[in-house]
Write an enzyme that holds these catalytic residues in place. Structure first.
Site, PDB file in Angstrom:
ATOM      1  N   CYS A  92      -4.707  -3.118   4.263  1.00 26.71           N
ATOM      2  CA  CYS A  92      -4.282  -2.585   5.560  1.00 26.71           C
ATOM      3  C   CYS A  92      -5.356  -2.650   6.652  1.00 26.71           C
ATOM      4  CB  CYS A  92      -3.760  -1.154   5.358  1.00 26.71           C
ATOM      5  SG  CYS A  92      -2.600  -0.645   6.662  1.00 26.71           S
ATOM      6  N   GLU A  99       0.851  -1.192   0.000  1.00 29.50           N
ATOM      7  CA  GLU A  99       0.000   0.000   0.000  1.00 29.50           C
ATOM      8  C   GLU A  99       0.892   1.250   0.000  1.00 29.50           C
ATOM      9  OE1 GLU A  99      -1.999   0.833   3.690  1.00 29.50           O
ATOM     10  OE2 GLU A  99      -3.697   1.786   2.684  1.00 29.50           O
ATOM     11  N   LYS A 127     -10.314   0.716  -1.049  1.00 34.40           N
ATOM     12  CA  LYS A 127     -10.199   0.456   0.395  1.00 34.40           C
ATOM     13  C   LYS A 127     -11.432   0.964   1.142  1.00 34.40           C
ATOM     14  CE  LYS A 127      -6.935   1.330   4.218  1.00 34.40           C
ATOM     15  NZ  LYS A 127      -5.722   2.113   4.564  1.00 34.40           N
TER      16      LYS A 127
END
Ligand SMILES: *[C@@H]1O[C@H](CO)[C@@H](O)[C@H](O)[C@H]1NC(C)=O
Ligand SMILES: *[C@@H]1O[C@H](CO)[C@@H](O)[C@H](O)[C@H]1NC(C)=O
Ligand SMILES: *[C@@H]1O[C@H](CO)[C@@H](O)[C@H](O)[C@H]1NC(C)=O
Ligand SMILES: *[C@@H]1O[C@H](CO)[C@@H](O)[C@H](O)[C@H]1NC(C)=O
Ligand SMILES: *[C@@H]1O[C@H](CO)[C@@H](O)[C@H](O)[C@H]1NC(C)=O
Ligand SMILES: *[C@@H]1O[C@H](CO)[C@@H](O)[C@H](O)[C@H]1NC(C)=O
Length: 496
Positions: A212, A80, A179
């Site tokens: 993440c 990321e 995300k």
């Protein structure tokens, strides 16, 4: 009765096919990348300067991709923010963004770069995949313009998304994921309106993808594994290590074990930000991992994994996380005290003797521990701890944690504070808890923030046990539980 021959043949054939699938493995790679950051991420630069910086990062990623392909890897995950870094304002990141189409359009940017608006980053990533015949997973920024016909359109007329892309070995865009669980400081990006559960099939298993902070929440992470039954999760991350429970390799390997899935985790590398720790994690533990808090170096990791772990003979059995703990009587519970692990108030009990049996309870959770230390060191204190409650200051989500933990010093008020080294080995430990969730992640961390692959196991009744004496001193053995249904409503989502 003997079944007619064709049926026997079909059955034998089906069995052979299943065995062939079960023995199927593939080589995978992750690259921990020491990202070259913009000199001033809050200043807006020209598109040319933005691309120049991204090309410098992609030069390094290209070397890793080529090397991974040479070692036989079919897929490589890069981190990321691995192409431009982090801590941008909304305006400053704009020149770095490209309009990434839905993969349904069936596009190979490498061979058809002019089909849509210029997208030099997508084009180059696609060529790297195609030239090296390898799936490439990368994280970049997507921009989507909008107008007042959409009431939640931001005032600058566009959405900006933190986005993972996947190119197959011919360079075709096969996945795009926005995300869903942005971390608090990521104000340069918008929250997608709905969670996206993105999967794709390959000859080496079914893949899912997220990013993440997503790994701490139900959507889309748990949905991909429990409902969509992916074999391997692709996980670009820019993860800041937080002891004692949330260092990257510790939590990510535990998530793979708890969810019983492969997880390919590629972290950015930046020591000042405490970002390091990548790995190829399997339902049985780490196949390879990297943790380096000393030098600013990236690292390529390559390992062979089961393509369909559910069909593998070594697939671990399902666990009832409360079965053992609810069936035994409480051990002695004495001299408990409260202590803070960051802002969470745990109930602790000191392990006063070289061996013993302890129970510590908090709210609905009772944690049981049986242990024997190899050497009781007077310079070190270990505790058993329990926490059952909401974690987080802005986004509040429910944890249930049972932990055997080394305190930072012999002062009991330091229990729960970060500590990276220890001297005490354990001959054995067995930890269990009366968890009210099926989502529990077993963590074992040794001195030096090292994992302990192969040295512990989870029994079907929910006990986390050392197999033998620990080969290194222990920092923590923890059962980290998530009660997703008790999470509070997200306070920031969908606010324009
Ligand atoms: C891909 O290969 C072609 C021909 O070998 C070369 O011209 C091009 O620069 C390569 N691109 C990348 C991104 O590796
Ligand atoms: C506003 O956006 C919608 C949807 O993207 C589009 O169809 C429409 O043409 C746009 N209107 C204007 C005035 O740009
Ligand atoms: C787990 O075990 C406990 C105690 O044996 C039992 O009450 C519970 O129903 C089990 N949970 C599941 C999901 O099987
Ligand atoms: C163990 O202790 C907890 C907290 O004191 C109590 O709620 C629970 O009923 C006890 N369990 C047993 C089996 O005695
Ligand atoms: C702990 O419990 C086990 C059995 O559950 C027992 O064999 C052992 O002696 C106990 N140890 C201590 C120090 O009480
Ligand atoms: C356990 O450790 C002991 C001493 O370190 C060793 O002798 C023994 O072989 C080990 N057993 C297993 C099953 O690894």
């Amino acid at each position: 009765m003997v079944p007619p021959r064709p049926v026997v043949h079909a059955a034998v054939f089906a069995l052979a096919a299943l065995q062939a699938l079960a023995s199927d493995t593939f080589i995978a790679a992750v690259y921990e990348h020491a990202v070259i950051l913009p000199r001033a991420a809050h200043k807006t630069v020209s598109p040319e300067d933005a691309l120049a910086l991204m090309n410098r990062n992609m030069d390094i990623l290209e070397g890793a991709i080529r090397e991974a392909a040479q070692q036989g890897a079919r897929i490589i995950v890069t981190p990321e923010d691995g192409i431009y870094g982090w801590v941008f304002t909304r305006e400053a990141i704009y020149p770095y963004l490209e309009d990434i189409p839905d993969p349904e359009v069936n596009w190979i940017p490498c061979t058809d770069p002019t089909r849509f608006a210029p997208a030099p980053v997508l084009e180059r990533l696609s060529c790297m995949a195609r030239n090296n015949s390898i799936y490439v997973v990368a994280n970049i920024g997507d921009k989507k313009s909008c107008n007042s016909s959409d009431p939640s359109c931001p005032s600058d007329g566009r959405y900006q998304y933190n986005t993972n892309v996947v190119f197959d070995s011919e360079g075709k865009l096969v996945a795009r994921y926005h995300k869903y669980n942005l971390f608090r400081q990521e104000t340069q990006f918008n929250y997608p309106k709905e969670p996206e559960a993105v999967t794709f099939e390959t000859p080496f298993g079914k893949f899912g993808i997220f990013t993440c902070f997503d790994i701490l929440f139900r959507e889309p992470a748990v949905v991909l594994v429990s409902e969509l039954q992916v074999d391997t999760v692709l996980f670009p991350t820019a993860w800041m290590n937080v002891l004692p429970f949330l260092t990257a390799v510790e939590f990510h390997s535990a998530w793979a074990m708890g969810m019983r899935v492969n997880l390919l985790s590629a972290n950015t590398h930046n020591i000042r930000m405490s970002m390091t720790g990548s790995g190829l994690f399997t339902p049985g533990g780490a196949a390879a991992y990297y943790y380096n808090s000393e030098t600013e170096e990236g690292r390529l990791l390559v390992a062979e994994l089961s393509a369909r772990p559910r069909l593998s003979p070594t697939y671990p059995p399902a666990v009832n996380w409360s079965s053992y703990a609810t069936s035994v009587k409480n051990f002695t519970e004495d001299n408990t005290f409260l202590g803070a692990v960051r802002r969470d108030i745990f109930t602790f009990s000191e392990l006063k003797h070289e061996d013993g049996n302890y129970t510590v309870c908090q709210k609905d959770l009772c944690c049981h521990l049986t242990y024997r230390m190899s050497n009781k060191n007077n310079d070190e204190i270990y505790v058993l701890g329990a926490f059952d409650g909401l974690h987080g200051s802005v986004i509040k989500y429910h944890w249930q944690v049972c932990t055997l933990l080394k305190c930072r010093s012999t002062d009991l008020s330091t229990c729960g504070q970060p500590v990276e080294t220890a001297q005490t080995k354990f001959d054995m430990f067995s930890l269990s808890g009366t968890f009210g969730t099926n989502y529990v992640f077993p963590e074992v961390l040794y001195s030096g923030v090292q994992l302990a692959p192969g040295e512990f196991e989870v029994l079907p009744d929910g006990r986390l046990e050392s197999k033998n004496s620990t080969s290194k001193p222990l920092l923590t053995a923890t059962l980290f539980g998530r009660c997703y249904e008790k999470d509070l409503k997200h306070p920031l989502r969908n606010s324009p």
